[in-house]
Design an enzyme around this catalytic site. Structure first.
Site, short mmCIF file in Angstrom:
data_model
loop_
_atom_site.label_atom_id
_atom_site.label_comp_id
_atom_site.label_asym_id
_atom_site.label_seq_id
_atom_site.Cartn_x
_atom_site.Cartn_y
_atom_site.Cartn_z
N ASP A 78 3.76 0.38 6.18
CA ASP A 78 3.85 -0.84 5.38
C ASP A 78 3.48 -0.67 3.90
OD1 ASP A 78 4.38 -2.00 7.82
OD2 ASP A 78 3.01 -3.68 7.54
N ASP A 79 3.99 -1.60 3.10
CA ASP A 79 3.57 -1.88 1.72
C ASP A 79 4.16 -0.97 0.65
OD1 ASP A 79 2.11 -3.81 2.97
OD2 ASP A 79 0.13 -3.05 2.41
N HIS A 133 4.11 -10.24 -0.75
CA HIS A 133 3.08 -9.91 0.24
C HIS A 133 1.99 -10.98 0.31
CE1 HIS A 133 0.06 -7.54 2.50
NE2 HIS A 133 1.12 -6.87 2.94
N HIS A 225 0.02 2.53 6.49
CA HIS A 225 0.43 2.05 5.16
C HIS A 225 0.74 3.22 4.24
CE1 HIS A 225 -1.92 -1.29 6.85
NE2 HIS A 225 -1.19 -2.08 6.08
#
Length: 257
Positions: A78-79, A133, A225
């Site tokens: 993620d991210d 986000h 992440h």
């Protein structure tokens, strides 16, 4: 003679005119028939284009299960994409021959299209992780949720050069019935997780490993992440966990669609 010539000439002229008329009618009819056929072909082609552009129908329920039968895990990242850490994560995944699902933030994807294309070229899947986000987006209006989800999808797919985003993961798990259905209507299966590595917290590689190993019984989808800060611990943890997972009998797949 002049009159006879005139009569014959008149008859010949009438016949010739009739022949010309019939020929013209035939040409017009042929042209119209061809035009109709072409119009029909164009309509069929247009229908095919619309059908091809139609999103794949997926469920709106949040998925955790793997598309691979048996003892299998879904690695999700993620991210990102991040210009420093995503390439390092990709290197580790390639080293251990593991495919993952990358949940990308729209503006990050737009800023680093070369990395998005590297992810796709590596055989990994794309996931929409919203524009900003906002982990509180489940308390925001539907218009806000729609913009966050659909704009991010456009950014990621443009950066990917046409590859489709197949999943949507709400920031912090902030799904709503509306956001789940909206994502599904646009071909993106809502994606949850079972194991949170919490690799974004301060700690050690050992702590991340213990957490992941201890939570694998919760289900197959594991969260890491590649964005939002220094991800050196993530890279090292993946490099140690992936071979251990294989040795423990796990395979790797993608979340079900």
């Amino acid at each position: 003679m002049a009159r006879r010539f005139g009569i014959e000439g008149g008859i010949i002229g009438v016949v010739a005119a009739a022949a010309v008329s019939l020929t013209a009618v035939g040409i017009v009819a042929f042209t119209q028939l061809g035009g109709t056929d072409q119009a029909s072909a164009d309509t069929v082609d247009a229908g095919k284009d619309r059908q091809a552009a139609r999103p794949v129908k997926v469920k709106s329920s949040i998925v955790h299960a793997s598309d691979r039968p048996g003892r299998s895990l879904n690695i999700t990242i993620d991210d990102g994409p991040d210009p420093v850490w995503t390439p390092k994560v990709l290197e580790v995944l390639k080293k251990h021959d593991v495919k993952a699902t990358f949940c990308m933030i729209g503006p990050q994807a737009a800023a680093h299209p070369d990395i998005v294309k590297q992810v796709v070229a590596g055989g990994h899947k794309l996931c929409d992780h919203s524009v900003s986000h906002n982990t509180g987006m489940d308390h925001r209006p539907e218009s806000y949720q729609s913009q966050e989800i659909l704009e991010a999808q456009k950014m990621i797919e443009k950066a990917a050069g046409g590859a489709k985003v197949e999943y949507y993961r709400a920031p912090g798990g902030a799904f709503t019935p509306y956001s789940r259905q909206l994502a599904a209507d646009h071909g993106m299966r809502p994606l949850g997780w079972n194991v949170d590595s919490k690799d974004f917290e301060s700690g050690s590689v050992g702590a991340i490993e213990l957490r992941v190993r201890g939570e694998l019984s919760n289900g197959p989808t594991v969260l890491f992440h590649d964005g939002g800060g220094n991800r050196a611990l993530t890279v090292e943890s993946l490099d140690r966990l992936l071979p251990w997972m294989k040795q423990d009998g796990y395979g790797f797949g993608f979340p079900q669609r």
